[in-house]
Design a protein around this motif. Structure first.
Motif, PDB file in Angstrom:
ATOM      1  N   CYS A  99       0.890  -1.071  -0.063  1.00  0.00           N
ATOM      2  CA  CYS A  99      -0.080  -0.199  -0.188  1.00  0.00           C
ATOM      3  C   CYS A  99       0.845   1.251   0.109  1.00  0.00           C
ATOM      4  CB  CYS A  99      -0.922   0.011   1.037  1.00  0.00           C
ATOM      5  SG  CYS A  99      -2.072   1.331   1.359  1.00  0.00           S
ATOM      6  N   HIS A 119       0.234   4.147   1.266  1.00  0.00           N
ATOM      7  CA  HIS A 119       0.123   4.726   2.872  1.00  0.00           C
ATOM      8  C   HIS A 119       0.933   4.292   3.848  1.00  0.00           C
ATOM      9  CE1 HIS A 119      -2.271   5.694   6.522  1.00  0.00           C
ATOM     10  NE2 HIS A 119      -1.794   6.764   6.124  1.00  0.00           N
ATOM     11  N   ARG A 120       1.170   2.779   4.080  1.00  0.00           N
ATOM     12  CA  ARG A 120       2.175   2.431   5.102  1.00  0.00           C
ATOM     13  C   ARG A 120       2.765   1.165   4.655  1.00  0.00           C
ATOM     14  NH1 ARG A 120       1.583   6.918   6.777  1.00  0.00           N
ATOM     15  NH2 ARG A 120       1.455   7.535   8.688  1.00  0.00           N
ATOM     16  N   GLY A 121       2.550   0.898   3.528  1.00  0.00           N
ATOM     17  CA  GLY A 121       3.272  -0.517   3.015  1.00  0.00           C
ATOM     18  C   GLY A 121       2.459  -1.493   3.154  1.00  0.00           C
ATOM     19  N   MET A 122       1.234  -1.609   3.914  1.00  0.00           N
ATOM     20  CA  MET A 122       0.663  -3.040   4.328  1.00  0.00           C
ATOM     21  C   MET A 122       0.149  -3.697   2.960  1.00  0.00           C
ATOM     22  SD  MET A 122      -0.842  -5.065   6.592  1.00  0.00           S
ATOM     23  CE  MET A 122      -1.959  -6.190   6.431  1.00  0.00           C
ATOM     24  N   CYS A 157      -6.977  -2.096   1.311  1.00  0.00           N
ATOM     25  CA  CYS A 157      -5.920  -2.231   2.290  1.00  0.00           C
ATOM     26  C   CYS A 157      -6.622  -2.634   3.518  1.00  0.00           C
ATOM     27  CB  CYS A 157      -4.988  -0.927   2.123  1.00  0.00           C
ATOM     28  SG  CYS A 157      -3.724  -1.425   3.522  1.00  0.00           S
ATOM     29  N   TYR A 174      -5.364  -2.028   6.441  1.00  0.00           N
ATOM     30  CA  TYR A 174      -4.626  -1.524   7.608  1.00  0.00           C
ATOM     31  C   TYR A 174      -5.885  -0.112   7.626  1.00  0.00           C
ATOM     32  CZ  TYR A 174      -1.086   0.568  10.637  1.00  0.00           C
ATOM     33  OH  TYR A 174      -0.147   0.698  11.600  1.00  0.00           O
ATOM     34  N   HIS A 175      -5.646   0.672   6.794  1.00  0.00           N
ATOM     35  CA  HIS A 175      -6.595   1.954   6.815  1.00  0.00           C
ATOM     36  C   HIS A 175      -7.596   2.098   5.665  1.00  0.00           C
ATOM     37  CE1 HIS A 175      -2.503   3.081   8.539  1.00  0.00           C
ATOM     38  NE2 HIS A 175      -3.181   3.241   9.457  1.00  0.00           N
ATOM     39  N   SER A 176      -7.738   1.066   5.172  1.00  0.00           N
ATOM     40  CA  SER A 176      -8.712   0.672   3.973  1.00  0.00           C
ATOM     41  C   SER A 176      -8.695   1.795   2.779  1.00  0.00           C
ATOM     42  CB  SER A 176     -10.175   1.142   4.614  1.00  0.00           C
ATOM     43  OG  SER A 176     -11.042  -0.061   4.237  1.00  0.00           O
ATOM     44  N   TRP A 177      -7.325   2.198   2.345  1.00  0.00           N
ATOM     45  CA  TRP A 177      -7.327   2.602   1.301  1.00  0.00           C
ATOM     46  C   TRP A 177      -7.847   1.558  -0.133  1.00  0.00           C
ATOM     47  CZ3 TRP A 177      -2.628   6.461   0.033  1.00  0.00           C
ATOM     48  CH2 TRP A 177      -2.700   7.520   0.993  1.00  0.00           C
TER      49      TRP A 177
HETATM   50 FE1  FES Z   1      -2.902   0.825   3.665  1.00  0.00          FE
HETATM   51 FE2  FES Z   1      -2.691   2.406   5.696  1.00  0.00          FE
HETATM   52  S1  FES Z   1      -1.288   1.004   5.059  1.00  0.00           S
HETATM   53  S2  FES Z   1      -4.308   2.168   4.083  1.00  0.00           S
END
Ligand code: FES
Length: 448
Positions: free
Chosen positions: A79, A81-84, A99, A101-104
């Motif tokens: 991702c 955002h933070r790589g998830m 994603c 983690y934070h749903s992007w």
């Molecule tokens: Fe993917 Fe935050 S790590 S939305």
């Protein structure tokens, strides 16, 4: 460079360090796996819009996806955002990669689509257009197989493959000689082996010398020479064949054979008339399509630099040796069958493949045992002071054979010598002309 000191081709000596050092491993992820062409998967694994298969390139997770317009993509599974990992599953079908983690969320074209609370938190700060999934700059589909490179300056895949194409083709084409026409049997065998990835890649370059390891499976008649099941006349044909070990400028190597002229169909499926009939039909069709001369070439094994190997006859498959660490490799096996073969043939081959290869197969066990204990026996302080021996058939290259490539007609370690020559060039950060062997004046045995 330190790699020139580790690899002495003229003397046939290679430092054990390149199979065990963490530092070397990290460097090869950077210098080999971000530049070379890597096999990602097969189109038949993602036939419909929205289908995906989670694969790997080097040590990183990637997604092989087919978008709504049926275009194939390879994305880094990370991702923005933070790589998830945006895709947690081995394969499936989806409209969006969301994603956890934070749903992007991202479309199957890789575009950033959904950002929770976008208006209140990101409006005016985040331009979604700039935050798509990271996509490989180079991707090509060849006879259903999908290959990718992270190097935007990499040559096209056909140039990279060179004359190794002829041998790989025979693994990818339908048994009746039609181009392509293969599919991957559902389910990829995956397992982790405690050895360096180069042990496996090298073995498939044509290490026929290790056949003694498989003596038990040969004795009971499920070895490669027995095609798919019964030991018999096929062995006699193979004894009469001319075996060749061929390496190519790009570092690829194969063991193939030229069968005697007018080799007749050898029925190794005598206990199953449907299977026997299918392969007899394929043999005749192939001869008609390709001509008797080209039909003589039988590819056993090969490795396409750096980590993609294949079996060209039975069990017909592609194997990828994913690097996990200096002493850990994740093996993936993709078994191939003719897409339009009768179901009975596919079922028969599935059972044969499982019996022969993979973590529960009988042959793979022999190799894993060797690679595992060779690794354990090489990592000691004293052991590491001594190089491995690559002197087999040193200097006995027969470059004027009609077949393209550097050909040896006797069992030889010239293929690994060529492989490590190229590996050394990658590690030295060479340009593409060097990596494609365009500066090679002589075969590896004679090179500095
Ligand atoms: Fe993917 Fe935050 S790590 S939305």
């Amino acid at each position: 460079s330190r790699y020139n000191a580790m690899i002495n081709l003229r003397k046939g000596l290679i430092s054990r360090e390149i199979f065990s050092s963490k530092e070397v491993f990290e460097e090869e992820l950077e210098k080999v796996f971000t530049r070379s062409w890597l096999f990602v998967g097969h189109e038949s694994q993602i036939p419909n819009p929205g289908d995906y298969f989670t694969s790997r390139m080097g040590a990183e997770s990637v997604i092989l996806a087919r978008d709504k317009k049926k275009k194939v993509h390879v994305f880094l599974n990370s991702c923005r955002h933070r790589g998830m990992k945006v895709c947690q599953y081995d394969h499936g079908n989806t409209q969006l990669f969301t994603c956890p983690y934070h749903s992007w969320s991202y479309t199957t074209e890789g575009k950033l689509f959904g950002v929770p609370q976008f208006k209140s938190l990101y409006e005016g700060c985040l331009d979604k257009e700039d935050w798509s999934l990271i996509e490989v700059p180079k991707m090509e589909i060849y006879k259903g197989t999908v290959w990718a490179s992270w190097d935007k300056d990499a040559p096209d895949f056909m140039t990279y493959l060179g004359d190794a194409k002829t041998h790989l083709d025979l693994a990818l084409d339908a048994r009746d000689g039609r181009e392509g026409g293969s599919e991957v049997l559902f389910g990829v065998h995956k397992w982790i082996i405690p050895c360096n990835w180069k042990f496996a890649a090298e073995n498939f370059l044509g290490d026929t010398y290790h056949n003694v390891s498989h003596r038990s499976v040969d004795l009971i008649g499920i070895g490669p020479s027995a095609e798919a099941g019964v030991k018999g006349r096929r062995d006699n044909e193979l004894e009469k064949a001319q075996h060749v070990w061929v390496n190519f400028p790009g570092g690829h190597g194969v063991h193939s054979a030229l069968m005697p002229e007018n080799t007749e169909f050898v029925d190794t499926y005598r206990d199953n008339p449907v299977i026997a009939e299918y392969f007899r039909h394929c043999h005749e069709e192939r001869k008609r399509r390709m001509g008797a001369e080209r039909n003589r070439l039988v590819p056993f094994v090969g490795t396409i630099f750096p980590n993609v190997s294949f079996h060209g006859t039975q069990p017909r498959n592609l194997c990828v040796w994913h690097p996990h660490g200096p002493e850990a490799t994740e093996a993936w096996r993709f078994f191939l069958v003719d897409a339009d073969a009768p179901q009975e043939v596919k079922d028969f081959l599935r059972k044969y493949y499982m019996r022969y290869s993979g973590p529960a197969g009988m042959t793979e066990q022999d190799d894993m045992e060797n690679w595992n204990y060779a690794t354990a026996g090489s990592r000691g302080v004293i052991a590491k002071r001594y190089p491995y021996n690559y002197q087999q058939s040193l200097g006995k290259v027969q470059a004027d054979h009609l077949m393209p490539g550097n050909v040896s007609t006797q069992v030889s370690e010239e293929n690994p010598r060529q492989f490590y020559r190229r590996w050394r060039d990658y590690m030295n950060g060479a340009d593409w002309n060097t990596l494609l062997g365009r500066h090679d004046q002589q075969p590896a045995s004679f090179a500095e």
